[in-house]
Design a protein around this motif. Structure first.
Motif, PDB file in Angstrom:
ATOM      1  N   GLY A 247       0.290  -1.016  -0.001  1.00 41.71           N
ATOM      2  CA  GLY A 247      -0.178   0.193  -0.306  1.00 41.71           C
ATOM      3  C   GLY A 247       0.859   1.151  -0.489  1.00 41.71           C
ATOM      4  O   GLY A 247       2.121   1.469   0.062  1.00 41.71           O
ATOM      5  N   SER A 248       0.241   3.094   0.216  1.00 39.20           N
ATOM      6  CA  SER A 248       1.035   3.463  -0.177  1.00 39.20           C
ATOM      7  C   SER A 248       0.609   4.312   0.956  1.00 39.20           C
ATOM      8  O   SER A 248      -0.473   4.495   1.301  1.00 39.20           O
ATOM      9  N   VAL A 249       1.737   5.276   1.142  1.00 36.49           N
ATOM     10  CA  VAL A 249       1.330   5.553   2.483  1.00 36.49           C
ATOM     11  C   VAL A 249       0.502   7.058   2.172  1.00 36.49           C
ATOM     12  O   VAL A 249       0.262   7.760   1.769  1.00 36.49           O
ATOM     13  N   ASN A 250      -0.575   7.512   3.505  1.00 37.17           N
ATOM     14  CA  ASN A 250      -1.395   8.615   3.108  1.00 37.17           C
ATOM     15  C   ASN A 250      -0.993   9.695   3.361  1.00 37.17           C
ATOM     16  O   ASN A 250       0.013   9.826   3.951  1.00 37.17           O
ATOM     17  N   GLY A 282       5.880  -1.934   0.387  1.00 38.83           N
ATOM     18  CA  GLY A 282       5.838  -0.406   0.873  1.00 38.83           C
ATOM     19  C   GLY A 282       6.880  -0.256   1.732  1.00 38.83           C
ATOM     20  O   GLY A 282       7.486   0.611   2.018  1.00 38.83           O
ATOM     21  N   ASN A 332      -0.979  -2.858   5.294  1.00 39.66           N
ATOM     22  CA  ASN A 332      -1.232  -1.854   4.312  1.00 39.66           C
ATOM     23  C   ASN A 332      -1.117  -0.950   4.785  1.00 39.66           C
ATOM     24  O   ASN A 332      -1.466  -0.317   6.254  1.00 39.66           O
ATOM     25  N   SER A 334      -1.302   1.820   3.549  1.00 43.19           N
ATOM     26  CA  SER A 334      -2.981   2.457   2.908  1.00 43.19           C
ATOM     27  C   SER A 334      -3.409   3.531   4.604  1.00 43.19           C
ATOM     28  O   SER A 334      -4.507   4.043   5.103  1.00 43.19           O
ATOM     29  N   SER A 335      -3.538   1.868   5.649  1.00 43.84           N
ATOM     30  CA  SER A 335      -4.470   2.206   6.832  1.00 43.84           C
ATOM     31  C   SER A 335      -3.522   3.368   7.776  1.00 43.84           C
ATOM     32  O   SER A 335      -4.486   3.305   8.894  1.00 43.84           O
TER      33      SER A 335
END
Length: 856
Positions: A247-250, A282, A332, A334-335
């Motif tokens: 995932g991608s970091v916010n 990631g 993830n 993104s979380s």
């Protein structure tokens, strides 16, 4: 030293030696084993394997150990394997007894006609002096240096006298930071061979180094001393848990959000005592400071290490091959959404995306941990006021205090740089912070100010009102300048829930200011953002951060810097300047250290008047020949202890009680109680530490039936201080043992918890069970750890502790051997020697005497 591990022709793995393309440097190449199991090993286990191959000598490390590591998928959590790290890291409290022991060993070999200059650590050792000294260049700091002059002189002598020892003087940096920024090499080179860097250290933050792809963890004083002398660390081959990052970091998430999010996931995963190895797409989004911070959090989720491989694309392919034998956790990124904490307690976390709704609910809720119970009709109140000749309005949620603080939880450079870059973009976009808001910037150190200045963002923070106010505790502890009087009056007039936002770690209601009821902890860039917005009651996704003088709406996403921008500046400006500054300070030293005189001799000239540094008696009556094991005959129990006797009970580390045996000794040296200092500070004096052994006021000795550092001198029946009883036993030539229950030696690793009993004359400890590390310490000091047979104990055998004990030791002593013990009745105990190496150490009277004899 005699145990140097040079690679000779008879090395059992000579066939694995390869040469780099430059032709000059060699290395052991495990791939030449042509064993499919190697390709399935996690990279952290490959480091263990390479070290075992390179250091295989048939004694400390055997070929069987290499094959056990290679067979990791079957042997994890089963096989006990050695790990010879590349180097040792010492801080001064634990470093001083280790170096004192080596200095005493030089004396011992000199008496036998051996060149004392041959006594040096086998394993390269870094000793950092700053750990226990306050770094504050003022008069107090100078007094602290003078007070520790004896120890500093000894350290300086060590830096000149010993090979393989690098002493880092005071005022250079903390041990864990120096390990990261100065000492670590990733690849080591010695005797024409290159190999992976690895380290064990006596600092609890040693695990930070795994963020650089360097395997390492914290150990106790005796383990580190043993490694210095050539002995590997012994560990059960660990299970490895893979942590796949996806995932991608916010965009608004900072390093703090990521680190705390990953820590939370791992804490819930049940990974106590395991190695965690990171991999996955990631990984590329984590900076080096992110990785080292996550690795440093190991104690929070009970892992042994959190390992970030140097080359994570290789790591990915390794894990694809070995997933069948690994437990894998997927996280993830993104979380990892940004949070703030408040409005009253640090533990009440609120997602930034939900901040507006959460604050509204706080207004509605009854007064409590979160609620303020503001009636519906008053929730929309607006109170006008004048400030600087201009009119403004305050409402519920208005920000009146905004403090950017770089301390403890915000020491990662990336979050401060993000705040600075946000300020730069906001100023360039035409945004301002309203002048009535009490803004401040309190960097944790001059280095923070330095890199904010070097990166060019400090002027923009200043333009928004975030001026540097100093380096001490400020807003967190309520040291905030009073709010403008008109602001305070407006808050009181409207009974408003005004807000403070800060990046510190304390924010209880009313702490910042008595009229500010809601206080939120936030990352430094979010402090800047909420200051510009002027309110916490905002949805950054849907509402503009501010409006320019031309009427243009600017959203937070328009001015928030990308992680790539931050990491680029961090790499170009921060890291290079830190290294340059650190190297300059290391090479320059400080005036006190540079002018400090120390002996030039090969052997240390002990000062008989010193109460800090003293030659220990570990080498008394050392002879060249090893005597066969002597049975322990007619011994008395010095102590009869119960379950869970900790190393704190055995060797306290705190202050020296005025009525203790150690205090009597120091008083005899004409010291006043104010000059006693602590047991920790006097670890280099065996006379103090021996008298401090079993000096805990919480010691429960069944011979006397109440807590305290007392025992019964059995021949006379008198109750005495433990040390006084020992003096009588030694005068009469009576050997001593200790009786104990379960988990003897639990708690923190402490070298004097084994050294002290040895110098008291304790020959054996008979217990129901031992804490593993302490059991190894006892063996390393030549004390026999003996275990009651399963189901037996002192109580089941009806021992009262006042018997005479005879333990028969055969000349051909072997690991896990059953021994006969008689005390009026006969019972058996098991020796807890794990291998022939343990037996050898015991026969020699401990590791120190073993090493000294190898030189004779």
């Amino acid at each position: 030293m005699a145990l140097t591990s040079s690679v000779k022709g008879e090395h059992p793995f000579n066939h694995l030696i390869d040469t780099l393309k430059d032709g000059d440097r060699k290395y052991f190449n495990p791939q030449k084993l042509n064993d499919a199991r190697y390709d399935k090993l996690p990279l952290s286990i490959r480091v263990l394997l390479e070290a075992a191959i390179r250091k295989c000598d048939g004694f400390y490390v055997k070929e069987e150990d290499v094959h056990n590591i290679l067979d990791w998928s079957e042997q994890q959590n089963v096989a006990e394997v050695p790990f010879p790290p590349a180097r040792v890291l010492l801080q001064d409290f634990t470093g001083i007894p280790a170096m004192v022991d080596l200095a005493a060993m030089r004396d011992a070999v000199t008496k036998h006609g051996v060149d004392p200059g041959l006594v040096n650590p086998v394993c390269p050792t870094d000793l950092i002096v700053d750990h226990s000294l306050q770094i504050d260049l003022n008069k107090w700091w100078e007094l602290e240096l003078i007070r520790n002059k004896e120890r500093l002189q000894f350290f300086k002598w060590c830096s000149k006298a010993f090979k393989n020892v690098n002493v880092v003087p005071p005022d250079v940096g903390a041990v864990h930071q120096l390990n990261l920024e100065y000492l670590s090499q990733v690849v080591q080179e010695s005797q024409g061979f290159i190999y992976p860097d690895s380290v064990v250290g006596t600092d609890s933050h040693t695990t930070m180094i795994n963020g650089l792809g360097i395997l390492g963890w914290g150990v106790g004083g005796i383990e580190s001393e043993a490694v210095m002398l050539g002995q590997p660390i012994s560990l059960t081959l660990p299970q490895v848990v893979g942590c796949r990052l996806v995932g991608s970091v916010n965009i608004l998430a900072t390093s703090i959000d990521i680190v705390l999010g990953i820590t939370k996931h791992l804490r819930q995963a049940g990974i106590a005592g395991k190695f965690v190895e990171f991999f996955g797409p990631g990984m590329s989004q984590l900076s080096v400071p992110d990785r080292t911070t996550i690795a440093n959090m190991c104690p929070e989720y009970n892992a042994t290490v959190s390992f970030f491989p140097v080359d994570h694309p290789v790591s990915r392919s390794v894990f694809m091959l070995s997933l069948f034998s690994l437990k894998v956790i997927e996280i993830n990124l993104s979380s990892m959404v940004p949070h703030v904490s408040g409005p009253k307690r640090p533990q009440d976390r609120v997602a930034v995306s939900s901040m507006k709704e959460d604050f509204q609910s706080c207004l509605n809720e009854k007064v409590g941990f979160k609620g303020f119970h503001i009636s519906k009709e008053k929730q929309e109140s607006l109170v006008p006021f004048l400030h600087g000749g201009q009119e403004y309005e305050l409402a519920h949620g208005s920000v009146v205090i905004a403090a950017v603080i770089s301390c403890t939880n915000n020491c990662n450079p990336s979050v401060m740089l993000t705040a600075g870059l946000l300020a730069k973009k906001a100023v360039e976009a035409g945004l301002i912070v309203k002048p009535y808001i009490r803004t401040s910037l309190a960097p944790g150190s001059g280095m923070v100010t330095h890199y904010l200045n070097t990166s060019g963002v400090l002027p923009y923070l200043s333009q928004l009102g975030f001026e540097v106010i100093g380096y001490g505790c400020a807003t967190c502890v309520g040291n905030t300048a009073p709010l403008p009087e008109t602001v305070s009056e407006a808050i009181k007039e409207g009974d408003l829930v005004a807000c403070g936002v800060l990046s510190g770690n304390r924010h209880f209601e009313g702490r910042l200011c008595d009229c500010v009821r809601a206080n939120y902890l936030a990352s430094p860039p979010l402090v800047v953002a909420y200051a510009i917005a002027g309110t916490v009651s905002i949805n950054f996704e849907k509402e503009p951060l501010g409006v320019t003088s031309e009427g243009k709406e600017v959203y937070l996403r328009d001015v928030w810097p990308t992680r790539e921008e931050v990491q680029q500046i961090e790499q170009d400006k921060v890291i290079s300047s830190i290294f340059t500054e650190l190297r300059a300070r290391k090479e320059k030293g400080n005036t006190f250290w540079n002018n400090l005189e120390c002996p030039e001799s090969v052997v240390f000239p002990w000062d008989p008047k010193s109460t800090y540094i003293r030659s220990p008696s570990f080498f008394n009556k050392l002879c060249k020949e090893v005597q066969p094991p002597q049975s322990i005959e007619n011994a008395h129990a010095l102590l009869f202890l119960g379950d869970k006797v900790t190393t704190d009970h055995i060797s306290p580390a705190g202050s020296i009680a005025r009525v203790s045996a150690a205090a009597k000794y120091l008083l005899s040296k004409r010291l006043t109680p104010r000059e006693f200092n602590s047991y920790g500070a006097r670890r280099g004096n065996d006379a103090v530490m021996t008298r401090g052994t079993f000096a805990s006021i919480k010691l429960q000795n069944r011979l006397i039936g109440k807590p305290g550092p007392k025992t019964v001198h059995i021949p006379s029946g008198q109750t005495l201080d433990v040390f006084e009883a020992v003096e009588r036993y030694q005068r009469d030539g009576i050997p001593l043992i200790i009786l104990a229950g379960k988990q003897y030696g639990s708690g923190n690793s402490r070298d004097w918890a084994a050294k002290g009993p040895y110098l008291l004359g304790v020959r054996a400890v008979i217990a129901e069970s031992f804490e593993k590390m302490h059991k190894n310490h006892l063996v390393g000091m030549g004390i026999a750890p003996l275990q009651f047979l399963p189901g037996q104990s002192a109580d089941s055998l009806e021992l009262c502790g006042k018997e005479k004990f005879t333990i028969t030791l055969p000349e051909d002593l072997s690991p896990k051997q059953m021994l006969t013990t008689s005390s009026g009745k006969t019972f058996s105990v098991t020796t807890l020697f794990d291998n022939e190496m343990d037996v050898a150490f015991y026969r020699h009277g401990g590791l120190l005497r073993y090493v000294a004899r190898t030189m004779l």
